[in-house]
Enzyme design. Structure first.
Site: not given
Length: 355
Positions: A68, A116, A139, A147
């Site tokens: 992201g 992502g 992350e 995620d």
């Protein structure tokens, strides 16, 4: 076509619908508009009988997708976090859709694939890696938690390999991605243009048969003994102690790396991984990850981690709390609480998370 539309290029070639992430200057980092455009394309092609498969690629020489747009998340977190929560809601729904897509979804995981980018590719039904693939969920290094279904994927890896990758953010190549279940096939990078041509002309299984090869050896098999032993410990502190107590130099390096990550993110990640091992669908894990991601917006570590790694690039984050010992069970549990933005309901009958 708007500028946002230019960031995801769509075209059909023979049997294939081609999705190309097109922000090469940002390593194809995802924006909200890109997520929406991919979702719209999947809707159109799902109902188009001329499109037999969907193929995901990334523009530029460096990789499929670095994740992201974390600069945007940084600015939003400083402003209150509403836009990021909305982005994750759409992104996680897209991840779940990719996993259930009724047509072959072929992801070319060439080059860098992180965060992502893993969510857009590793939930697909046909996942291709090359000798240039570098796959990671990094992350914890920015005060965040894997995620996009990352805890689901890593929880399925053999032994404790997923725990090692999640806590340290280590990058892996093609053979290790195959071992961990993050990819299905190895194709040499030089063959990708011909693979695309064959996907346009032939059914997916026939096209693959022409190009799939054995990958160069990976690194993880030689590390399994200490990884499986050390990361099976009950707590993050015990994991570090086992790594420190092991004789393998690589175990010492893993301990050093782990201790540079956000202590809170490390403990939340470990809890999330262990919950993801329980039987249940991807959707339930994404619902839990949405809670965690929204909680991260209120954590000082997310802003500080992105500042140190991406904004100021001094690589010296000041985590709060600063040590694993200072992060309590209550601190961890707060990351699993329902967010003020409301739950992400993906399953028909959501099960309450035990926190």
């Amino acid at each position: 076509m708007t500028a946002d539309d230019d960031h995801v290029l769509l075209r059909t070639e023979g049997r294939s619908g081609l999705l190309t992430l097109n922000r090469p200057q940002a390593l194809n980092a995802l924006t909200p508009a890109m997520v929406r455009r991919v979702d719209e394309a999947l809707t159109a092609w799902e109902h188009d009988p001329a499109v037999e498969s969907v193929v995901l690629t990334g523009a530029g020489p460096r990789g499929l997708c670095a994740g992201g747009d974390i600069r945007a998340i940084y600015e939003d977190a400083r402003a209150g976090g509403g836009a990021s929560a909305a982005f994750w809601r759409d992104e996680y729904r897209l991840n779940a859709r990719i996993a259930r897509y009724p047509k072959p979804y072929v992801a070319l995981m060439d080059g860098i694939v992180m965060g992502g980018g893993v969510g857009l590719s590793a939930h697909g039904s046909v996942r291709i890696v090359t000798e240039r693939s570098r796959i990671a969920m990094p992350e914890t290094g920015i005060g965040f938690v894997p995620d996009v279904g990352g805890t689901y994927l890593l929880a399925l890896a053999p032994g404790e390999l997923g725990t090692h990758l999640a806590l340290t953010g280590a990058r892996i190549g093609a053979a290790d991605a195959l071992l961990c279940g993050l990819a299905d096939h190895f194709v040499p990078a030089a063959d990708l243009p011909r693979l695309l041509d064959d996907l346009a002309a032939h059914p997916v299984h026939e096209a693959l048969r022409r190009h799939v090869r054995q990958p160069p050896p990976g690194e993880l098999p030689a590390l399994r003994e200490w990884i499986d032993d050390c990361y099976a410990a009950g707590t993050a502190e015990e994991i570090v102690a086992r790594l420190r107590g092991h004789g393998a130099p690589a175990a010492q390096t893993a301990a050093d790396t782990l201790l540079t990550k956000s202590p809170t993110a490390v403990k939340v990640t470990l809890a999330a991984l262990r919950l993801a091992r329980r039987p249940g669908p991807l959707e339930r894990v994404l619902e839990r990850e949405y809670r965690i991601s929204c909680a991260a917006l209120a954590s000082p570590d997310l802003i500080e981690g992105i500042r140190a790694q991406v904004v100021d690039k001094d690589r010296t984050p000041r985590w709060s709390p600063a040590t694993l010992a200072e992060v309590t069970d209550a601190d961890v549990a707060r990351w699993f609480a329902p967010p003020a933005t409301g739950e992400l309901h993906l399953t028909a009958d959501p099960q309450e998370v035990p926190w």
